[in-house]
Design a protein around this motif. Structure first.
Motif, PDB file in Angstrom:
ATOM      1  N   THR A  35       0.821  -1.211   0.000  1.00  0.00           N
ATOM      2  CA  THR A  35       0.000   0.000   0.000  1.00  0.00           C
ATOM      3  C   THR A  35       0.857   1.263   0.000  1.00  0.00           C
ATOM      4  OG1 THR A  35      -1.777  -1.152   1.152  1.00  0.00           O
ATOM      5  CG2 THR A  35      -1.781   1.255   1.285  1.00  0.00           C
ATOM      6  N   LEU A  36       1.801   1.334   0.925  1.00  0.00           N
ATOM      7  CA  LEU A  36       2.630   2.535   1.027  1.00  0.00           C
ATOM      8  C   LEU A  36       3.613   2.651  -0.132  1.00  0.00           C
ATOM      9  CD1 LEU A  36       3.274   2.578   4.884  1.00  0.00           C
ATOM     10  CD2 LEU A  36       1.598   3.909   3.566  1.00  0.00           C
ATOM     11  N   THR A  74       4.302  -6.456  -5.609  1.00  0.00           N
ATOM     12  CA  THR A  74       3.917  -6.970  -4.287  1.00  0.00           C
ATOM     13  C   THR A  74       2.475  -7.458  -4.242  1.00  0.00           C
ATOM     14  OG1 THR A  74       3.419  -4.726  -3.510  1.00  0.00           O
ATOM     15  CG2 THR A  74       5.625  -5.608  -3.012  1.00  0.00           C
ATOM     16  N   VAL A  75       1.678  -7.150  -5.267  1.00  0.00           N
ATOM     17  CA  VAL A  75       0.296  -7.632  -5.272  1.00  0.00           C
ATOM     18  C   VAL A  75       0.260  -9.160  -5.262  1.00  0.00           C
ATOM     19  CG1 VAL A  75      -0.153  -7.734  -7.762  1.00  0.00           C
ATOM     20  CG2 VAL A  75      -2.002  -7.168  -6.204  1.00  0.00           C
ATOM     21  N   PHE A  76       1.275  -9.789  -5.816  1.00  0.00           N
ATOM     22  CA  PHE A  76       1.318 -11.255  -5.841  1.00  0.00           C
ATOM     23  C   PHE A  76       1.469 -11.838  -4.432  1.00  0.00           C
ATOM     24  CE2 PHE A  76       2.871  -9.795  -9.970  1.00  0.00           C
ATOM     25  CZ  PHE A  76       1.954 -10.417 -10.799  1.00  0.00           C
ATOM     26  N   LEU A  77       1.955 -11.023  -3.497  1.00  0.00           N
ATOM     27  CA  LEU A  77       2.141 -11.486  -2.120  1.00  0.00           C
ATOM     28  C   LEU A  77       0.929 -11.210  -1.237  1.00  0.00           C
ATOM     29  CD1 LEU A  77       5.780 -10.146  -1.647  1.00  0.00           C
ATOM     30  CD2 LEU A  77       5.075 -12.480  -2.230  1.00  0.00           C
ATOM     31  N   SER A 120       7.131   3.457  -7.987  1.00  0.00           N
ATOM     32  CA  SER A 120       6.000   3.210  -7.105  1.00  0.00           C
ATOM     33  C   SER A 120       5.053   2.169  -7.685  1.00  0.00           C
ATOM     34  CB  SER A 120       5.273   4.534  -6.850  1.00  0.00           C
ATOM     35  OG  SER A 120       4.230   4.377  -5.955  1.00  0.00           O
ATOM     36  N   MET A 121       4.777   2.280  -8.972  1.00  0.00           N
ATOM     37  CA  MET A 121       3.901   1.308  -9.622  1.00  0.00           C
ATOM     38  C   MET A 121       4.529  -0.081  -9.657  1.00  0.00           C
ATOM     39  SD  MET A 121       0.948   2.462 -10.507  1.00  0.00           S
ATOM     40  CE  MET A 121       0.381   1.421 -11.843  1.00  0.00           C
ATOM     41  N   LEU A 122       5.830  -0.130  -9.876  1.00  0.00           N
ATOM     42  CA  LEU A 122       6.516  -1.418  -9.905  1.00  0.00           C
ATOM     43  C   LEU A 122       6.463  -2.091  -8.536  1.00  0.00           C
ATOM     44  CD1 LEU A 122       7.870  -3.114 -12.020  1.00  0.00           C
ATOM     45  CD2 LEU A 122      10.054  -2.095 -11.396  1.00  0.00           C
ATOM     46  N   ILE A 123       6.632  -1.311  -7.475  1.00  0.00           N
ATOM     47  CA  ILE A 123       6.518  -1.857  -6.115  1.00  0.00           C
ATOM     48  C   ILE A 123       5.107  -2.398  -5.898  1.00  0.00           C
ATOM     49  CG2 ILE A 123       6.443  -1.253  -3.655  1.00  0.00           C
ATOM     50  CD1 ILE A 123       8.746   0.754  -4.286  1.00  0.00           C
TER      51      ILE A 123
END
Length: 158
Positions: free
Chosen positions: A12-13, A52-55, A45-48
């Motif tokens: 999120t952050l 991380t959405v997969f986690l 930011s978009m890459l992060i």
């Protein structure tokens, strides 16, 4: 707080800066400008967020959104370096990055409506009229915005 795990907070952050940076670039330039300081912040930011959405994802559609977002980012930021793209590069870049912003906002709006206020969210059902209306509004903004961007780019070429 809000039922978010530690990795969920990283997700999120990490992706949060992309929202105001994208809004700034849309307001200032009418599109996301990849070769700029805000463009670099948006990309990171978009890459992060997308990786991380997969986690943190609980729904299969989230994996698809994450994968498509990464592909759009790579295409949008990479097309400027491809000489074969020629005059179409600016159009491809604009469409890819605008759709990536849309793919950021759809789950963002959904998660906000499903988590806020803490303990008594505005939406408890994925078929809620409020949620469907918000997603429909985002889709309309995407279609109208992309049309305006393409018309603007075409007029600048003339």
């Amino acid at each position: 707080m809000f039922g978010i795990s530690s990795i969920g907070w990283v997700h999120t952050l990490g992706s949060l800066p992309a929202i105001p940076v994208a809004a700034y670039m849309f307001a200032r330039h009418g599109r996301i400008v990849p070769r700029s300081v805000p463009g670099v912040v948006y990309f990171a930011s978009m890459l992060i967020g997308a990786s991380t959405v997969f986690l943190v994802a609980h729904q299969p559609v989230s994996y698809g959104i994450g994968a498509v977002t990464i592909l759009l980012l790579l295409a949008g930021y990479g097309v400027g370096w491809a000489p074969a793209a020629g005059r179409m590069a600016r159009y491809i870049e604009t469409v890819c990055l605008s759709v990536s912003a849309f793919l950021l906002m759809v789950p963002t709006v959904s998660e906000i409506l499903r988590r806020v206020p803490d303990g008594h969210p505005l939406v408890t059902d994925l078929k809620s009229p409020l949620l469907l209306g918000a997603q429909g509004a985002l889709a309309a903004i995407l279609v109208i915005g992309l049309t305006a961007q393409i018309v603007h780019l075409a007029r600048r070429r003339q």
